[in-house]
Design a protein around this motif. Sequence first.
Motif, short mmCIF file in Angstrom:
data_model
loop_
_atom_site.label_atom_id
_atom_site.label_comp_id
_atom_site.label_asym_id
_atom_site.label_seq_id
_atom_site.Cartn_x
_atom_site.Cartn_y
_atom_site.Cartn_z
N THR A 62 18.75 -47.10 -10.99
CA THR A 62 18.31 -46.07 -11.92
C THR A 62 17.56 -44.99 -11.15
O THR A 62 16.58 -45.27 -10.46
CB THR A 62 17.40 -46.67 -13.01
N VAL A 64 15.20 -41.79 -11.22
CA VAL A 64 14.15 -41.35 -12.14
C VAL A 64 13.78 -39.90 -11.86
O VAL A 64 13.44 -39.54 -10.73
CB VAL A 64 12.90 -42.24 -12.04
N LYS A 150 13.38 -48.61 -13.41
CA LYS A 150 13.92 -48.21 -12.10
C LYS A 150 14.50 -49.42 -11.37
O LYS A 150 15.48 -49.31 -10.63
CB LYS A 150 12.82 -47.56 -11.27
N ASP A 197 12.35 -39.82 -8.23
CA ASP A 197 13.31 -39.40 -7.21
C ASP A 197 13.36 -37.87 -7.11
O ASP A 197 13.75 -37.33 -6.08
CB ASP A 197 14.70 -39.94 -7.53
#
Length: 408
Positions: A62, A64, A150, A197
């Motif tokens: 995932t 983010v 995440k 991220d």
Amino acid sequence: MATVSTAKSLIYTHYSVYSSSKTSLGHHQEQIVFFASGKKSKSGKANTNPWLITCSAGDQQTVVIGLAADSGCGKSTFMRRLTSVFGGAAKPPRGGNPDSNTLISDTTTVICLDDYHSLDRTGRKQKGVTALDPRANDFDLMYEQVKALKNGIAVEKPIYNHVTGLLDPPELIKPPKILVIEGLHPMYDSRVRDLLDFSIYLDISDEVKFAWKIQRDMAERGHSLESIKASIEARKPDFDAYIDPQKQYADAVMEVLPTRLIPNDNEGKILRVRLIMKEGIENFNPVYLFDEGSTISWIPCGRKLTCSYPGIRLSCSPQTYFGHEVTVLEMDGQFDKLDELIYVESHLSNISTKYYGEITQQILMHSDFPGSNNGTGLFQTILGLKIRHLYHQIIATTQLSPTQSAKT
């Protein structure tokens, strides 16, 4: 044994890893069972309601994204443009709370950080704090749940009901491909900030914010001018103390300012929009106009880009922002014919499009969205394309085998 906080009882929920197996790609797959800790029943046994979630460690990560902005600053429009870039419309969870703030599409899940208010509307009034004050928010829960998502673990996220001002029962959020956390404080807590991220800050000037709030709250909600001024003034100290400082941490900042093309303009109808992009961010290369690293000022040809008074001006230059080297792309003014944006698009580089004219097509698809004829719509769309590129770069990296990773 690990812990993840839930909102149902504001106590910890424990989960255990029961088995580990390898997928066809050679990655480990963990099966995790969550037990919601609750009050004991009459028999003395705890009420535990397990649900099985299978997450593939390594097969899917995932990504983010954090989006920070004050209320009424265009976050909703930005989210619609972003989800459109990935395909599919974002909608509330099916069969869930009709007042849920969450939006889900095939690829993205957007979480409103208002859901992590620790005080409801009445509680804030009693304690004399605003929703912008960190004391009115549960950053421990925010961190635990964003970290869990995440890492591929579903969570029970609280719901702040904007209609009633109450904290509603939680909803189950499964880990998406892209998680967007948007609201007042995505970069306030360093623990949450480190999970991002990529991060974006929407910086709307006081003049434009005031004009927008008048348009929205007077025309659409029937508020008086005096009440709007009072609301803005009441929020400003906390905004300056807790929200605005977050922009120094953002990877990209979109500033929305009054135009410089009309002297002393206060209407907020013609906007000057600046996209400030940090240099040296992994998987992100700043967009530039004509020549990378050069200082450019450009008035497009009026025969190729139709613009009413006061016209349009674009610029691009290297600058410094809070001690960071940045590239700043600016558009002042607006254009009349959306399909002619292809002329501007053709002179931009590092825009991460999949085909020629993709930015223009996205703008035309959502011509009814606010800002489609100025820099807000253009730069929101560009950021959406850059996030799509960043996502694919991150996923491509995580899917490399250890041997391949060692070679690169």
